[in-house]
Write a protein that holds these residues in place. Sequence first.
Motif, PDB file in Angstrom:
ATOM      1  N   ILE A 192      52.791  39.894  62.825  1.00 40.79           N
ATOM      2  CA  ILE A 192      51.795  40.329  63.809  1.00 40.79           C
ATOM      3  C   ILE A 192      50.758  39.236  64.017  1.00 40.79           C
ATOM      4  CG2 ILE A 192      50.070  42.068  64.389  1.00 40.79           C
ATOM      5  CD1 ILE A 192      51.590  44.089  62.871  1.00 40.79           C
TER       6      ILE A 192
ATOM      7  N   HIS B 209      49.381  43.994  69.050  1.00 39.15           N
ATOM      8  CA  HIS B 209      48.833  45.052  68.207  1.00 39.15           C
ATOM      9  C   HIS B 209      49.447  46.408  68.519  1.00 39.15           C
ATOM     10  CE1 HIS B 209      46.164  45.496  71.766  1.00 39.15           C
ATOM     11  NE2 HIS B 209      46.169  46.752  71.429  1.00 39.15           N
TER      12      HIS B 209
ATOM     13  N   CYS C  36      57.415  42.633  65.929  1.00 45.25           N
ATOM     14  CA  CYS C  36      56.770  41.348  66.186  1.00 45.25           C
ATOM     15  C   CYS C  36      57.621  40.203  65.674  1.00 45.25           C
ATOM     16  CB  CYS C  36      55.388  41.292  65.531  1.00 45.25           C
ATOM     17  SG  CYS C  36      54.147  42.235  66.403  1.00 45.25           S
TER      18      CYS C  36
END
Lengths: 317, 335, 279
Positions: free
Chosen positions: C99, C152, C159
Amino acid sequence: MTLPTPDPASDPAVDPASGTIKLDAGPAMQPVSPLVENWHYFTRSRGAVLGLGVFMAMVAIAVLAPWIAPHDPAVQYRDALLVPPAWTENGRAAFLLGTDAVGRDILSRMMHGARFSLLIGLVVVTIALASGILVGLIAGYVGGKTDALIMRVMDIILAFPSLLLALVLVAILGPGLFNAMLAISLVLQPHFARLTRGAVLAEKNREYVTAASVAGAGHLRLMLVTILPNCLAPLIVQATLSFSSAILDAAALGFLGMGAQPPIPEWGTMLAEAREFISSAWWVVTMPGLAILATVLSINLIGDGLRDTLDPKLKRS
Amino acid sequence: MLRFTLSRLLLIVPTFIGITLIAFVFIRMLPGDPVLLMAGERGVSPERHAELMAQFGFDKPMWRQYVDYIGQLLQGNFGFSFSTKQPVLTEFMARFPATLELALCAIVLATVLGVSAGILAAVKRGSWIDQATMSAALVGYSMPIFWWALLLIILFSTTLGWTPVSGRISLTQFFPRVTGFMLIDSLLSGRPGAFRSALHHLILPTIVLATIPLAVIARQTRSAMLEVLGEVYMMTARSKGLSPSRVIGLHALRNALIPVVTTIGLQVSVLMGGAILTETIFSWPGIGKWMIDSISRRDYQVVQGGLLLIAAMVMVVNLTVDLLYGLVNPRVRHK
Amino acid sequence: MALLEIRNLTVSFETAAGRFHAVKGLDLSVDAGEVLAIVGESGSGKSVAMLAVMGLLPATADVSADAMLFEGRDILALPPRERRRLAGREMAMIFQEPIASLNPCFTVGFQIMETLKRHTDLDAAARRRRAIELLDAVGIPEPETRLGSFPHQMSGGQCQRVMIAIATACTPKLLIADEPTTALDVTIQKQILDLLLRLQIEHGMALVLITHDMGVVAETADRVAVQYRGRKMEDADVLTLFENPQNPYTRALLAALPENAGDGRLPTVAATGNWELPA
């Protein structure tokens, strides 16, 4: 570009006797104690060291002023009105930085002014820090409606421009040095309250706090002994910032006629008296301002050094 | 985003009530009889005293006075100036554009120069450029700005004669007031030299007022950039083989601007305090000078009303900046 | 000729406690299409060496080597602009924290298409199609809608898939994966590793897998290099390494696998002997 190859003699992983690599050599680098480490990082910044030096000098001047000032700051020399600094054409050696409109030695007044400025900074920061921490601890720890109420009050204080609020407070309380200090303390306090509350909220739910609580620590102990020491870093940095803000705000109030009253040689008040001599006597204007600048600058340099030292994110190898 | 906006709006209400409370309490906290305070040295006859007490409602219970006060506010009645006999609101609106023009110029200057300097310092971390800009910024917010103003006046007005010492426009220029902004009105008037005069008068006060925000924005931008530059996604950007200018100018800056927006917002409050000092020194006819004069003249209705109006204005600006932050930060904008 | 050839690589940093050598005299080579695993504990310098290859180390790092050759070209001697042409197109890297690896302010689609814009001649519409293709290839459901998502809004596993899509967008010859699954759930780990291997075979990429997990090494690697304290301890093909480790450190690492724990304690690396310094 060729680098020197790493010297086996200085590599802790290498066994010096046999020249072989130890497979359980321990940490790659020897850790140092936190105080030494912090001092090392602090002194890495030349600015911080310089700031510390200048500040110490200021403190020394302030403490020793009654003995080392060349003249009495209140004495008016009738034959030496608006004398320029000693190194200029009409200057006199007796008055190094010149004299003001009523013949008082500027250097001596500046030295005595240091006592007031440093006192202001100390008193204001102490009051704001103590009350702010208290308020913030309670708000963060107790939480709920108390927290909401306290933070509303802080927000309200912060909604007003700080100088304006201080001015109005002094207008209510009456002009003077002490009232100015009180007013500025009130205006600066919310910063500490907010910081403390934020830090407490962040730490409150951490495992070590839960552990201490389970081990039987009471509320007061939890607040003061367990949580507070871990919130100190931003508070210390804010304290230095507030110290310099206090000096600047007090000088501003003095300049506007609402702070220390003449004949007190507070630097801001000196500048108020000097304002009419912009075109005729530049030294009366320049000198006290330089004193403020030097003092505030040194404190800010220290604050910067402290921030760099205490903020782990910025430690880069 | 909608929820964020609403929550921010809701938060304002209690704060707003709080500042009205403080403004209300202010006059009543002054030592002495309120009517005598307002009358000043002249004093009042006993009959006039009773009249005024009834007129201002000082004889009613506190809570009642507060309710009446709120009622007056809602009708746009912020009190009357004792010296000019004009409504406080009118006086405020007459002087507000002067401060607004100065403040806008200052914040634009501070933002443009500050962000640029901050980026430069961060990218060239540790170099002499970094040290020089950050030292300059440090000096910038360590100076008492009233002293800085005096120094600049000594240098540019007295010694060099390049800029005027006070006022917004040369006394020889007369033209109709349209917007209240000298820069715009002088252009609209078409009079020769008017715009130039307005600009000349604006330069020094703008520089003085912009100094602290510029310094703070520069430092904040640098520190925000440094933090961003250390993030993993910067390595990703570089691993894509993108040019340094794109990596810094787009990937880093876009993220660094988020905290900087907050900083710029916080500077508005600082600007108001600075405006008080700047306007005093340059005799700039804005609300800062108005407040100072009123405090020394003991024109307390003005002080009370002005305090409330200024605080309300700062709150509105803070709210705007808060919302702007919500727009700029994708984590808030796209839940 | 090896795809990537490193001889005597040294990387050092200046720290508060003196100069720290993260990599000391490392020799490494990677052939086209092979899977090389680099294993070692934290601080062994395994990531730093690969970051040096990609040119991603900060300016404070001192990098030197007798040779660092990619397809026969000395990449250390290349001017920065040439080196940037290689990154993203010929060689790519994915990192440990998925992330955090993606820019929070830009959509996933933007970040994929950015690579395509930099290294290919595709027009906007073609880039978009390719981005959807890539997302589909890495196993992201509903790729068209996902183009407009922000990091997010996605999970760690997703991710990482996006990162893999970005890295493989221009079909590089070398893909470096720095502990790609360490920060992920165990169930997701296997999926990501399978994906990497599948793509590796499909595109014929060389894959350098940096890991500290010997189990992963056993299942995925062709060859293994073991690093300790910035030095290479052993370099062998995976079967040989597991069956007949030469270096006492390697033996200790293998012994430390949970399967080998007897008496309820893991064997330590300590006191297993010393290894001769290479001449």
